[in-house]
Design a protein around this motif. Structure first.
Motif, short mmCIF file in Angstrom:
data_model
loop_
_atom_site.label_atom_id
_atom_site.label_comp_id
_atom_site.label_asym_id
_atom_site.label_seq_id
_atom_site.Cartn_x
_atom_site.Cartn_y
_atom_site.Cartn_z
N LEU A 185 0.89 -1.23 0.10
CA LEU A 185 -0.10 -0.05 0.06
C LEU A 185 0.85 1.36 0.10
CD1 LEU A 185 -2.66 -1.11 2.58
CD2 LEU A 185 -3.17 -0.63 0.04
N ARG A 186 1.86 1.07 0.74
CA ARG A 186 3.01 2.17 0.80
C ARG A 186 3.37 2.73 -0.60
NH1 ARG A 186 5.05 0.38 5.94
NH2 ARG A 186 4.13 1.70 7.82
N ILE A 187 3.74 1.79 -1.29
CA ILE A 187 4.45 1.98 -2.69
C ILE A 187 3.64 2.15 -3.81
CG2 ILE A 187 6.65 1.22 -1.65
CD1 ILE A 187 6.21 -1.45 -3.65
N GLY A 188 2.03 1.87 -3.49
CA GLY A 188 1.31 1.66 -4.62
C GLY A 188 1.25 0.53 -5.34
N MET A 189 1.80 -0.61 -4.71
CA MET A 189 1.80 -1.76 -5.53
C MET A 189 0.42 -2.71 -5.41
SD MET A 189 4.65 -4.74 -4.63
CE MET A 189 4.63 -6.22 -5.61
N MET A 190 0.08 -3.36 -6.46
CA MET A 190 -1.16 -3.93 -6.19
C MET A 190 -1.19 -5.05 -5.17
SD MET A 190 -2.54 -4.68 -10.14
CE MET A 190 -3.30 -3.05 -11.18
N LEU A 191 -2.23 -5.31 -4.30
CA LEU A 191 -2.29 -6.41 -3.37
C LEU A 191 -2.30 -7.73 -3.89
CD1 LEU A 191 -4.87 -4.70 -0.78
CD2 LEU A 191 -2.37 -4.43 -1.01
N GLN A 192 -2.77 -7.89 -5.11
CA GLN A 192 -2.68 -9.15 -5.75
C GLN A 192 -3.37 -10.20 -4.71
OE1 GLN A 192 0.91 -8.92 -7.79
NE2 GLN A 192 -0.20 -8.44 -9.66
N THR A 193 -4.15 -10.24 -3.92
CA THR A 193 -4.47 -11.35 -3.24
C THR A 193 -5.63 -12.28 -3.67
OG1 THR A 193 -5.14 -11.78 -0.77
CG2 THR A 193 -5.61 -9.42 -1.86
N ASP A 194 -5.60 -13.45 -3.63
CA ASP A 194 -6.61 -14.27 -4.21
C ASP A 194 -8.02 -14.29 -3.64
OD1 ASP A 194 -4.71 -15.02 -6.14
OD2 ASP A 194 -4.38 -17.02 -5.45
N PRO A 195 -8.21 -14.13 -2.37
CA PRO A 195 -9.47 -14.15 -1.55
C PRO A 195 -10.38 -13.03 -2.08
CG PRO A 195 -7.48 -14.70 0.02
CD PRO A 195 -6.92 -14.35 -1.52
N THR A 196 -9.65 -11.74 -2.27
CA THR A 196 -10.61 -10.54 -2.73
C THR A 196 -11.27 -11.04 -4.24
OG1 THR A 196 -8.59 -9.62 -3.92
CG2 THR A 196 -9.20 -9.00 -1.50
N VAL A 197 -10.30 -11.60 -5.01
CA VAL A 197 -10.76 -12.17 -6.35
C VAL A 197 -12.18 -13.07 -6.00
CG1 VAL A 197 -10.21 -13.09 -8.61
CG2 VAL A 197 -8.47 -11.62 -7.50
N ILE A 198 -11.88 -14.01 -5.50
CA ILE A 198 -12.87 -15.05 -4.99
C ILE A 198 -14.11 -14.30 -4.54
CG2 ILE A 198 -13.48 -16.94 -3.54
CD1 ILE A 198 -10.57 -17.91 -3.70
N TYR A 199 -14.04 -13.30 -3.70
CA TYR A 199 -15.12 -12.80 -3.08
C TYR A 199 -15.88 -11.89 -4.12
CZ TYR A 199 -17.97 -9.86 0.01
OH TYR A 199 -19.17 -9.12 0.60
#
Length: 327
Positions: free
Chosen positions: A229-243
């Motif tokens: 979040l600090r550097i503006g990088m995508m979180l790219q976390t699968d659980p959010t996609v699934i949700y």
């Protein structure tokens, strides 16, 4: 006149030695256990009648005078009670005065989403399903939070309730519990956190909850996401996609899913998703506001519930080959 005479006789019996014997004798019952409901505002005669109507074979007038003469009639509490065979007038009164209700419990599990919690409420024993058929928006309006997304708003815990209670009452308690836990966590946030509001902390905590295979990794996983979040990088976390996929997700996450844009797809959008994705527990909330100090930007499951953390993409790719591809 006949009824007044009868009450006079009953009073005389209770004032005499017969009372000491009667109040300790088991009351005849129609079943091994009967349910008694005492509604708020019920008069003492009404309570005595309710006991009789429930299946306790006792003269309501006699029971009424026992309640009155005990000096505790006004201390009887409304509620739902289970009366078991063998109960005596004395133990009955003690139960009603203590408010010793018949309680059940429903558990909200850490990491569950709102749909799962609603399903648990519907299955809960002797819990009145007042929310059945209501939309999520209608439920939140009933709870005094119109327009608020329900996800993540209820604290995962076990909640006891009296038989016949409304599921809305359980939801309200869980909502208030989350309000308090989130407020407590936010007050302990690190001064350099990139999170701007308690809402953002709740969202991040829900992601940490879903990504954590072992509790000891929570703070490190939170540290990775905070670094991104600090550097503006995508979180790219699968659980959010699934949700974001919702009911269309069949349990098998594919590459095309990662490329399908939804408000919750952290592979296509930077920053936090718009809402929580699950119900985070206390430790996930604390991890979100007090992440471990780390330079890691990546993590991958080792296959045993723990995660391997890496500071560079090169290190991460080696970890993926080792733990995911067996190379």
């Amino acid at each position: 006149m006949l009824r007044l005479f009868k009450l006079f006789v009953l009073l005389a019996v209770l004032l005499g030695g017969g009372a000491a014997w009667w109040v300790h004798q088991p009351l005849p019952m129609k079943a091994e256990m009967v349910d008694l409901s005492v509604e708020p505002g019920t008069s003492v005669p009404g309570i005595a009648q309710a006991v009789s109507d429930a299946g306790v074979q006792v003269d309501p007038s006699l029971l009424y005078w026992w309640f009155r003469l005990s000096g505790e009639a006004r201390q009887i509490k409304a509620g739902s009670y289970e009366l078991e065979r063998g109960i005596t007038p004395r133990s009955l009164l003690r139960k009603l005065v203590r408010g010793d209700e018949a309680l059940r419990a429903v558990t909200l599990v850490e990491g569950w989403n709102f749909i799962q919690f609603r399903a648990a409420l519907l299955k809960a024993e002797h819990l009145k399903p007042d929310t059945e058929g209501l939309s999520a928006g209608s439920i939140m309006s009933s709870l005094g939070r119109p327009g608020v997304h329900p996800e993540g708003r209820f604290f995962p815990d076990s909640y006891t309730y009296a038989k016949g209670s409304s599921d809305l009452a359980v939801l309200k308690r869980a909502m208030r519990a989350m309000d308090k836990k989130l407020e407590a966590a936010w007050s302990q946030r690190l001064p350099d956190t990139p999170l701007k509001t308690p809402e953002q902390a709740l969202i991040l905590a829900s992601i940490v909850e879903k990504e954590t295979g072992r509790a000891s990794d929570r703070a490190m996983i939170a540290g990775v996401f905070v670094n991104r979040l600090r550097i503006g990088m995508m979180l790219q976390t699968d659980p959010t996609v699934i949700y974001g996929l919702g009911a269309t997700f069949d349990g098998n996450l594919r590459r095309r899913h990662l490329q399908t844009d939804t408000p919750w797809n952290t592979y296509t959008r930077t920053g936090l998703p718009p809402t929580p994705i699950a119900m985070p527990g206390k430790m996930a909330l604390l991890a979100a506001v007090q992440p471990a100090p780390t330079s890691a930007l990546y993590f991958v499951s080792r296959g045993d519930g723990t995660s391997e953390f890496s500071a560079s993409l090169e290190e991460h790719n080696r970890a993926v080959n080792k733990y995911q591809r067996g190379q």
